[in-house]
Design a protein around this motif. Sequence first.
Motif, PDB file in Angstrom:
ATOM      1  N   ALA A 166       0.688  -1.254  -0.020  1.00  0.00           N
ATOM      2  CA  ALA A 166      -0.156   0.019  -0.170  1.00  0.00           C
ATOM      3  C   ALA A 166       0.843   1.265   0.112  1.00  0.00           C
ATOM      4  N   VAL A 167       2.135   1.354   0.633  1.00  0.00           N
ATOM      5  CA  VAL A 167       3.057   2.273   0.811  1.00  0.00           C
ATOM      6  C   VAL A 167       3.251   2.423  -0.820  1.00  0.00           C
ATOM      7  N   THR A 168       3.827   1.388  -1.550  1.00  0.00           N
ATOM      8  CA  THR A 168       4.182   1.559  -2.801  1.00  0.00           C
ATOM      9  C   THR A 168       2.961   2.313  -3.685  1.00  0.00           C
ATOM     10  N   ALA A 169       1.835   1.919  -3.469  1.00  0.00           N
ATOM     11  CA  ALA A 169       0.883   2.314  -4.290  1.00  0.00           C
ATOM     12  C   ALA A 169       0.635   3.850  -4.046  1.00  0.00           C
ATOM     13  N   LEU A 250     -11.806   6.543  -9.452  1.00  0.00           N
ATOM     14  CA  LEU A 250     -10.815   6.231 -10.384  1.00  0.00           C
ATOM     15  C   LEU A 250      -9.516   6.142  -9.714  1.00  0.00           C
ATOM     16  N   PHE A 251      -9.161   7.023  -8.669  1.00  0.00           N
ATOM     17  CA  PHE A 251      -8.056   7.026  -7.862  1.00  0.00           C
ATOM     18  C   PHE A 251      -8.024   5.822  -7.098  1.00  0.00           C
ATOM     19  N   SER A 252      -9.235   5.324  -6.566  1.00  0.00           N
ATOM     20  CA  SER A 252      -9.348   4.184  -5.506  1.00  0.00           C
ATOM     21  C   SER A 252      -8.738   3.145  -6.214  1.00  0.00           C
ATOM     22  N   GLN A 253      -9.381   2.935  -7.924  1.00  0.00           N
ATOM     23  CA  GLN A 253      -9.014   1.832  -8.576  1.00  0.00           C
ATOM     24  C   GLN A 253      -7.640   1.765  -8.890  1.00  0.00           C
TER      25      GLN A 253
END
Length: 272
Positions: A166-169, A250-253
């Motif tokens: 998640a940090v990477t994302a 869209l950001f969430s996806q």
Amino acid sequence: MRIGFIGGGNMASSIIGGLVASGFAADNIWASDPNTESLEKLRNVAPVHTGSDNHALIAAVDIVILAVKPQIMKMVASDIAASVQSQQPLLITIAAGVTSSSLDGWLGGNSAIVRCMPNTPALVRSGATGLFANARVSAEQRQAAEQILQAVGIALWVEQEDELDAVTAVSGSGPAYFFLVMEAMQAAGIDMGLSPDVAKQLTLQTALGAAQMAINSDVDAAELRRRVTSPKGTTERAINILQDGGLSALFSQALEGARLRAEELAIELEGE
């Protein structure tokens, strides 16, 4: 505290520069790389010890930062395993996708390992880094790792290793999201008649100013947005168009896609 870098690329150069700028003695830093040009660039950053012998470096330091590409990490780790087992340094890896268990296995086991996920703004000492420590890392070693990464920005711990995906994302890939927004804003400004230079300067300064306001504010980004969005004004019109276009979803996806890809890369690297 003596620190050694295996790998002399941009991130190693950035961390070394940050350490020295924060008062850390260059004489306590070692760097190893087979590329003499990379070592020369590091010496231009600070008068650190340089060479091409990873084993000699490990013998000289307390902390080893593995600043090599994920694709060659297994080869490098396997080569230095005997020295690591002999010296037992703290190992800090900045390689995305290489799990602590995989790295520990390649190194022969029982190593104190900190995985960290810095991002490219670390190159200008404005980075955001997530860190994870395995069970063999002591409290003192955690503090040392945090201090090293704070030399190039903020450093935050996660308690579960899979949180690094998640940090990477969010922050690892995050600069590219903002660059994309900047790119789109600049293009829109040009389409509306601004010169490329004016559109660029307005966009970049606005991005910098918004980030600085958010950092210094005691309220969250949503409240800051509301404060600059006057009812029936220009900002509200633009925000409504973005929201009606599904920007938040869209950001969430997109970030979930980045997180899943980070998981996939870890599996691929373990299989190599």
